[in-house]
Design an enzyme around this catalytic site. Structure first.
Site, PDB file in Angstrom:
ATOM      1  N   GLN A 237      -4.416   3.846 -15.092  1.00  0.00           N
ATOM      2  CA  GLN A 237      -5.552   3.290 -15.816  1.00  0.00           C
ATOM      3  C   GLN A 237      -5.311   3.321 -17.316  1.00  0.00           C
ATOM      4  O   GLN A 237      -4.506   4.105 -17.814  1.00  0.00           O
ATOM      5  CB  GLN A 237      -6.827   4.089 -15.504  1.00  0.00           C
TER       6      GLN A 237
ATOM      7  N   HIS B 265       0.831  -1.200   0.000  1.00  0.00           N
ATOM      8  CA  HIS B 265       0.000   0.000   0.000  1.00  0.00           C
ATOM      9  C   HIS B 265       0.868   1.253   0.000  1.00  0.00           C
ATOM     10  O   HIS B 265       1.262   1.757   1.052  1.00  0.00           O
ATOM     11  CB  HIS B 265      -0.943   0.007   1.206  1.00  0.00           C
TER      12      HIS B 265
ATOM     13  N   PHE C 195     -13.194  31.258 -17.987  1.00  0.00           N
ATOM     14  CA  PHE C 195     -12.464  31.743 -19.155  1.00  0.00           C
ATOM     15  C   PHE C 195     -11.863  30.580 -19.953  1.00  0.00           C
ATOM     16  O   PHE C 195     -11.956  30.524 -21.167  1.00  0.00           O
ATOM     17  CB  PHE C 195     -11.367  32.720 -18.728  1.00  0.00           C
TER      18      PHE C 195
ATOM     19  N   HIS D 270      -1.814   3.516  -8.555  1.00  0.00           N
ATOM     20  CA  HIS D 270      -2.316   2.771  -9.724  1.00  0.00           C
ATOM     21  C   HIS D 270      -2.430   3.703 -10.917  1.00  0.00           C
ATOM     22  O   HIS D 270      -2.426   4.923 -10.764  1.00  0.00           O
ATOM     23  CB  HIS D 270      -3.700   2.170  -9.418  1.00  0.00           C
TER      24      HIS D 270
HETATM   25 ZN   LIG Z   1      -3.662  -0.732  -0.793  1.00  0.00          ZN
END
Ligand SMILES: [Zn+2]
Ligand SMILES: [Zn+2]
Ligand SMILES: [Zn+2]
Length: 341
Positions: A167, A112, A307, A165
């Site tokens: 994609q 993680h 804008f 991650h």
């Molecule tokens: Zn994780």
């Protein structure tokens, strides 16, 4: 005096308005990561994602179990679906087709981690190699024309999960942004017989003022008409139209360049939310001489407002020359680790 600058590739104008002389420290962004909670991307939770499409894993380990280093799974909430035919049709002036395509998630580490920069170069290389593998595989499907690889980091950049991650969305249509870039490049090629991106690389290398980092084969620079503060592009110094034609040695160096540039941005801007995207040549083209794949890194420090939406112009408060000088000099040794802890 603000300056209007034109991007030679897209033809887009930007306003470089540095009156307020922004320093990197003026861009303190809100906490960007979604903390805590259950993470379906972590090792051990393989059954919480749709079954894997591919993974680099230790010999002897089973699909959808531990033992992988990079893992690709279908997006649980896909923008487009892989099954079915295109069923192109029109209703008067309106064209449509079935939402057929692919939407995959590349999980960059079994651990993680919130940033790709926490990984060794070797692992970043594997991620890039995975990108390549997915493009090579998906371009075999005749229904598809384009594969866009991208990464969202931080909530302000559209990320909903913290675990590092990227994609891939594969579409039956070539995205309009790529079409604009390609037609700008084609126009240039018609008159001069050269690739506009190659010329840009040569000019940036000889001027030097917008260079952020370079190695033998790749260079990172702040584009002349940067839309956003601290925008950085990475290009190969020699011509290459397709990302998926990357060779092993190039991938090794690209991993190092990408990781270094991200580390510089994280150090200078204290872990800003950002997106990066890879622009490459559509599937239906063989090797071409006028378009050159590249990575665009866009820190999300400012908001796109009325804008910009109405005009297609962008207002950038940091000149690319200042951004590049700052990023060139930023000391990335230990600093990233210190900020994080
Ligand atoms: Zn994780
Ligand atoms: Zn080129
Ligand atoms: Zn581009």
């Amino acid at each position: 005096m603000p300056e209007l600058r034109k991007d030679p590739i897209s033809g887009r104008w930007v306003i470089i308005a540095t009156e307020r002389a922004m320093r990197p420290t003026d861009f303190k962004s809100e906490p960007q990561f979604i903390k805590g909670g259950f993470c379906p991307f972590c090792e051990g939770n393989e059954d919480k994602t749709p079954p894997e499409i591919m993974a680099y894993r230790e010999k002897g380990t089973q699909a959808n179990t531990k033992g992988w280093s990079v893992r690709v799974v279908p997006n649980k909430f896909p923008a487009l679906r892989i099954e079915g035919n295109l069923n192109k049709h029109g209703e008067g002036i309106y064209d449509s087709m079935h939402g057929v395509g692919a939407h995959e998630v590349i999980i960059e580490s079994p651990k993680h981690i919130a940033s790709l920069t926490e990984l060794e170069n070797k692992q970043v290389e594997e991620i890039l190699w995975t990108y390549r593998d997915r493009l090579v595989d998906l371009k075999k499907d005749r229904r598809f024309n384009y594969g866009l690889l991208f990464k969202n980091v931080g909530t302000a950049a559209g990320a909903t999960l913290e675990h590092s991650h990227s994609q891939l969305i594969v579409t039956p249509i070539v995205p309009i942004t790529v079409m604009h870039e390609m037609s700008g490049c084609e126009e240039f090629y018609k008159y001069r017989g050269r690739c506009l991106f190659c010329d840009m690389v040569h000019q940036e290398l000889s001027t030097g003022t917008r260079i952020v980092f370079e190695e033998d084969m790749f260079v990172a620079f702040a584009p002349y008409a940067s839309r956003f503060p601290f925008e950085v592009w990475i290009l190969s110094k020699t011509h290459s139209s397709h990302f998926e034609n990357l060779q092993k040695l190039e991938t090794e160096e690209l991993a190092q360049v990408l990781r270094t540039v991200l580390l510089k941005l994280e150090t200078a801007l204290e872990f800003p939310p950002y997106n990066y995207i890879i622009h490459t040549t559509p599937f239906t083209f063989g090797e071409i001489e006028h378009y050159h794949w590249h990575i665009e890194i866009i820190p999300r420090l400012t908001r796109v407002a009325g804008f910009e939406w109405g005009s297609g112009f962008y207002i950038n408060t940091v000149s690319p020359e200042n951004a590049a000088a700052f990023l060139r000099d930023v000391n990335i040794e230990n600093q990233a680790a210190a900020i994080r802890s």
